[in-house]
Design an enzyme around this catalytic site. Structure first.
Site, mmCIF file in Angstrom:
data_model
loop_
_atom_site.group_PDB
_atom_site.id
_atom_site.type_symbol
_atom_site.label_atom_id
_atom_site.label_comp_id
_atom_site.label_asym_id
_atom_site.label_seq_id
_atom_site.Cartn_x
_atom_site.Cartn_y
_atom_site.Cartn_z
ATOM 1 N N CYS A 1 -70.165 47.424 -36.277
ATOM 2 C CA CYS A 1 -70.498 48.820 -36.593
ATOM 3 C C CYS A 1 -71.896 48.882 -37.229
ATOM 4 O O CYS A 1 -72.117 48.287 -38.300
ATOM 5 C CB CYS A 1 -69.448 49.398 -37.526
ATOM 6 S SG CYS A 1 -69.830 51.055 -38.133
ATOM 7 N N CYS B 1 -71.832 50.320 -40.803
ATOM 8 C CA CYS B 1 -71.285 49.336 -41.752
ATOM 9 C C CYS B 1 -72.337 48.291 -42.106
ATOM 10 O O CYS B 1 -72.426 47.856 -43.265
ATOM 11 C CB CYS B 1 -70.058 48.660 -41.150
ATOM 12 S SG CYS B 1 -68.703 49.787 -40.752
#
EC number: 5.3.4.1
Length: 277
Positions: free
Chosen positions: A56, A59
């Site tokens: 991600c 993230c």
């Protein structure tokens, strides 16, 4: 020798500047890793938990801020943790993670979802100013320790296990895709049959069916059906006998009265004749 020595020192300084001091590379992270085995530690104390995935981009951008925030954990008396949803699908289902990254705050078993800015300063203010009190905690029905969320966790783990088996059939065993689907279809059918048999067995043990009495023979049925008719006929005959007895008594009574009436008429006859004369 002097020029070579100075050159070596210059190269060493350059390496240190590029890679940083050696004590910074093996530094231990202050972020604790939460798994399916130790997640119940979240139910005690003050926690900030990040749910992330390595692939991600959001993230990845959050990781430096999260690591810096974890360095303040001891001063703020809060435990900073993270959960890799790709490695812990059970926790992903237990907390219903639908977006990445997702951050939760937990205080003595009460979970609240953090939806503020994602910087170190905002995280520190969220804990130090106790801004989490302004957020309504997650209902106990949807808490990670509830029966509903435990079932959801088991479902997510089952789905991950099925995916792993599917990849094993295709990549390691060399089965075609339709062959893998056939294996899962047969396994689902057999498991359904076994589950149905178990449920029937349990239901029969809890609520046993009543045993039927053996049906009587036809002759016995006829005799039983004729008994009421015989009783009715006997009652009718008894009623007829009672009626005939009453009629006989009435007739006898009328016969006894007839001679007395005749005698009375005869005795009254001459007296009526003398009166007329």
């Amino acid at each position: 020798m002097a020029p070579s020595g100075s050159l070596a020192v210059a190269l060493a300084v350059l390496v240190l500047l590029l890679w940083g001091p050696p004590w910074t590379h093996g530094r231990r992270s202050n972020v604790r890793v939460i798994t399916d085995e130790n997640w119940r530690e979240l139910l005690e104390g003050d926690w900030m938990i990040e749910f992330y995935a390595p692939w991600c981009p959001a993230c990845q951008n959050l990781q430096p801020e999260w690591e810096s925030f974890a360095e303040w954990g001891e001063d703020l008396e809060v435990n900073v943790a993270k959960v890799d949803v790709t490695e812990q699908p059970g926790l992903s289902g237990r907390f219903i993670i639908t977006a990445l990254p997702t951050i939760y705050h937990c205080k003595d078993g009460e979970f609240r979802r953090y939806q503020g800015p994602r910087t170190k300063k905002d995280f520190i203010n969220f804990i130090s100013d106790k801004e989490w009190k302004n957020i309504e905690p997650v209902s106990s029905w949807f808490g990670p320790g509830s029966v509903l969320m435990s079932s959801m966790s088991a479902l997510f783990q089952l789905s991950m296990w099925i995916r792993t088996c599917h990849n094993y059939f295709i990549e390691d065993l060399g089965l075609p895709v339709w062959g893998s689907y056939t294996v899962f279809a047969l396994a689902t059918l057999l498991s359904g049959l076994l589950l149905g048999l178990c449920m029937i067995f349990v239901a029969d043990c809890l609520c046993p069916s009543k045993r039927r009495r053996p049906q009587p023979y036809p002759s016995q049925k006829l005799s039983e059906s004729l008994q009421p008719l015989k009783k009715v006929e006997e009652e009718q005959e008894a009623d007829e006998e009672d009626v005939s007895e009453e009629e006989a008594e009435r007739k006898e009574g009328t016969n006894k009265d007839f001679p007395q009436n005749a005698i009375r008429q005869r005795s009254l006859g001459p007296s009526l004749a003398t009166d007329k004369s």
